[in-house]
Design an enzyme around this catalytic site. Structure first.
Site, PDB file in Angstrom:
ATOM      1  N   LYS A  11       0.815  -1.215   0.000  1.00 49.84           N
ATOM      2  CA  LYS A  11       0.000   0.000   0.000  1.00 49.84           C
ATOM      3  C   LYS A  11       0.859   1.281   0.000  1.00 49.84           C
ATOM      4  CE  LYS A  11      -3.987  -2.141   2.297  1.00 49.84           C
ATOM      5  NZ  LYS A  11      -4.892  -2.066   3.476  1.00 49.84           N
ATOM      6  N   TYR A  51     -12.579  -2.050  -4.046  1.00 52.80           N
ATOM      7  CA  TYR A  51     -13.118  -2.146  -2.688  1.00 52.80           C
ATOM      8  C   TYR A  51     -14.644  -2.068  -2.651  1.00 52.80           C
ATOM      9  CZ  TYR A  51      -8.519  -1.935  -0.437  1.00 52.80           C
ATOM     10  OH  TYR A  51      -7.248  -2.229   0.014  1.00 52.80           O
ATOM     11  N   ASN A 114      -1.795   0.267   6.847  1.00 48.36           N
ATOM     12  CA  ASN A 114      -1.284  -0.972   7.440  1.00 48.36           C
ATOM     13  C   ASN A 114      -0.469  -1.802   6.447  1.00 48.36           C
ATOM     14  OD1 ASN A 114      -3.367  -1.822   5.838  1.00 48.36           O
ATOM     15  ND2 ASN A 114      -4.605  -2.709   7.483  1.00 48.36           N
ATOM     16  N   HIS A 117      -2.330  -5.374   1.596  1.00 50.90           N
ATOM     17  CA  HIS A 117      -3.641  -6.003   1.396  1.00 50.90           C
ATOM     18  C   HIS A 117      -3.397  -7.452   0.989  1.00 50.90           C
ATOM     19  CE1 HIS A 117      -7.668  -6.852  -0.212  1.00 50.90           C
ATOM     20  NE2 HIS A 117      -7.010  -7.488  -1.153  1.00 50.90           N
ATOM     21  N   GLU A 128      -9.939 -10.510  -7.408  1.00 49.82           N
ATOM     22  CA  GLU A 128      -8.912  -9.469  -7.264  1.00 49.82           C
ATOM     23  C   GLU A 128      -7.754  -9.666  -8.241  1.00 49.82           C
ATOM     24  OE1 GLU A 128      -9.896  -8.582  -2.551  1.00 49.82           O
ATOM     25  OE2 GLU A 128      -7.954  -9.452  -3.086  1.00 49.82           O
TER      26      GLU A 128
HETATM   27  P1  GDP Z   1      -8.075  -6.551   5.938  1.00 48.40           P
HETATM   28  O1  GDP Z   1      -8.722  -7.705   5.203  1.00 48.40           O
HETATM   29  O2  GDP Z   1      -7.289  -6.997   7.150  1.00 48.40           O
HETATM   30  O3  GDP Z   1      -7.267  -5.650   5.035  1.00 48.40           O
HETATM   31  O4  GDP Z   1      -9.263  -5.651   6.570  1.00 48.40           O
HETATM   32  P2  GDP Z   1     -10.694  -5.195   6.017  1.00 48.40           P
HETATM   33  O5  GDP Z   1     -11.099  -5.979   4.802  1.00 48.40           O
HETATM   34  O6  GDP Z   1     -11.611  -5.183   7.198  1.00 48.40           O
HETATM   35  O7  GDP Z   1     -10.470  -3.663   5.610  1.00 48.40           O
HETATM   36  C1  GDP Z   1      -9.858  -3.308   4.387  1.00 48.40           C
HETATM   37  C2  GDP Z   1      -8.892  -2.154   4.655  1.00 48.40           C
HETATM   38  O8  GDP Z   1      -9.643  -1.010   5.074  1.00 48.40           O
HETATM   39  C3  GDP Z   1      -7.879  -2.361   5.786  1.00 48.40           C
HETATM   40  O9  GDP Z   1      -6.744  -3.105   5.412  1.00 48.40           O
HETATM   41  C4  GDP Z   1      -7.528  -0.945   6.163  1.00 48.40           C
HETATM   42  O10 GDP Z   1      -6.597  -0.349   5.239  1.00 48.40           O
HETATM   43  C5  GDP Z   1      -8.884  -0.252   6.016  1.00 48.40           C
HETATM   44  N1  GDP Z   1      -9.623  -0.231   7.295  1.00 48.40           N
HETATM   45  C6  GDP Z   1     -10.153  -1.283   7.978  1.00 48.40           C
HETATM   46  N2  GDP Z   1     -10.780  -0.894   9.098  1.00 48.40           N
HETATM   47  C7  GDP Z   1     -10.665   0.459   9.131  1.00 48.40           C
HETATM   48  C8  GDP Z   1     -11.114   1.464  10.044  1.00 48.40           C
HETATM   49  O11 GDP Z   1     -11.755   1.174  11.059  1.00 48.40           O
HETATM   50  N3  GDP Z   1     -10.792   2.757   9.720  1.00 48.40           N
HETATM   51  C9  GDP Z   1     -10.086   3.091   8.601  1.00 48.40           C
HETATM   52  N4  GDP Z   1      -9.810   4.382   8.369  1.00 48.40           N
HETATM   53  N5  GDP Z   1      -9.649   2.174   7.731  1.00 48.40           N
HETATM   54  C10 GDP Z   1      -9.926   0.879   7.994  1.00 48.40           C
END
Ligand code: GDP
Length: 140
Positions: A11, A51, A114, A117, A128
């Site tokens: 990222k 997304y 973080n 992905h 994807e």
């Molecule tokens: P992943 O599968 O661990 O990447 O997590 P998710 O699918 O739940 O979320 C996708 C991405 O959205 C995450 O990797 C973060 O970059 C972002 N994200 C997830 N939760 C949050 C949140 O609570 N706040 C914000 N700002 N970004 C988030």
């Protein structure tokens, strides 16, 4: 366990901090092979489409802003159980909650920024990979 392919993205927070090599070394040391890779700058429409599954979540707009804020490295990783293996190496979404030694715990800045992905299931991996790569760009 079957050989799988999974979609990985390094990222913008990680490309900005020159962490591509560090992250790729972690994948390779863990037995995942980088069978496709390119550095791109996502457009807003491309990020929104990628997304789309998160459209209803409160952070969707912020996530699309962040993913278009700088270059990303999109990759296909291949290996035994690659989807789950990559999720282990990445660690939990929130770097503060991720296990020590994972990419997100060691290098992540925040729950949003973080570093990486990774596809979370075979169906999402197929979608994807097809979203980011043509078949001819993937060489196992
Ligand atoms: P992943 O599968 O661990 O990447 O997590 P998710 O699918 O739940 O979320 C996708 C991405 O959205 C995450 O990797 C973060 O970059 C972002 N994200 C997830 N939760 C949050 C949140 O609570 N706040 C914000 N700002 N970004 C988030």
């Amino acid at each position: 366990m079957a050989v799988e392919r999974t979609l990985s993205i390094i990222k913008p927070d990680a490309t900005r901090r020159n962490l591509t090599g560090d992250i790729n070394t972690r994948f390779e040391k863990a037995g995942l092979r980088i069978v496709a890779q390119k550095r791109i700058r996502l457009t807003r429409a491309q990020a929104e489409g990628f997304y789309a599954v998160h459209k209803a979540r409160p952070f969707y707009g912020a996530l699309c802003d962040y993913m278009t804020s700088g270059p990303v490295v999109v990759q296909v990783l291949e290996g035994e159980g690659a989807i789950a293996r990559n999720r282990e190496i990445m660690g939990a979404t929130d770097p503060k909650k991720a296990a020590k030694g994972t990419i997100r715990a060691d290098l992540g800045e925040s729950i949003e920024a973080n570093c990486v992905h990774g596809s979370d299931a075979p169906e999402t991996a197929a979608f994807e990979i097809g979203y980011m790569f043509a078949g001819i760009e993937i060489t196992g």
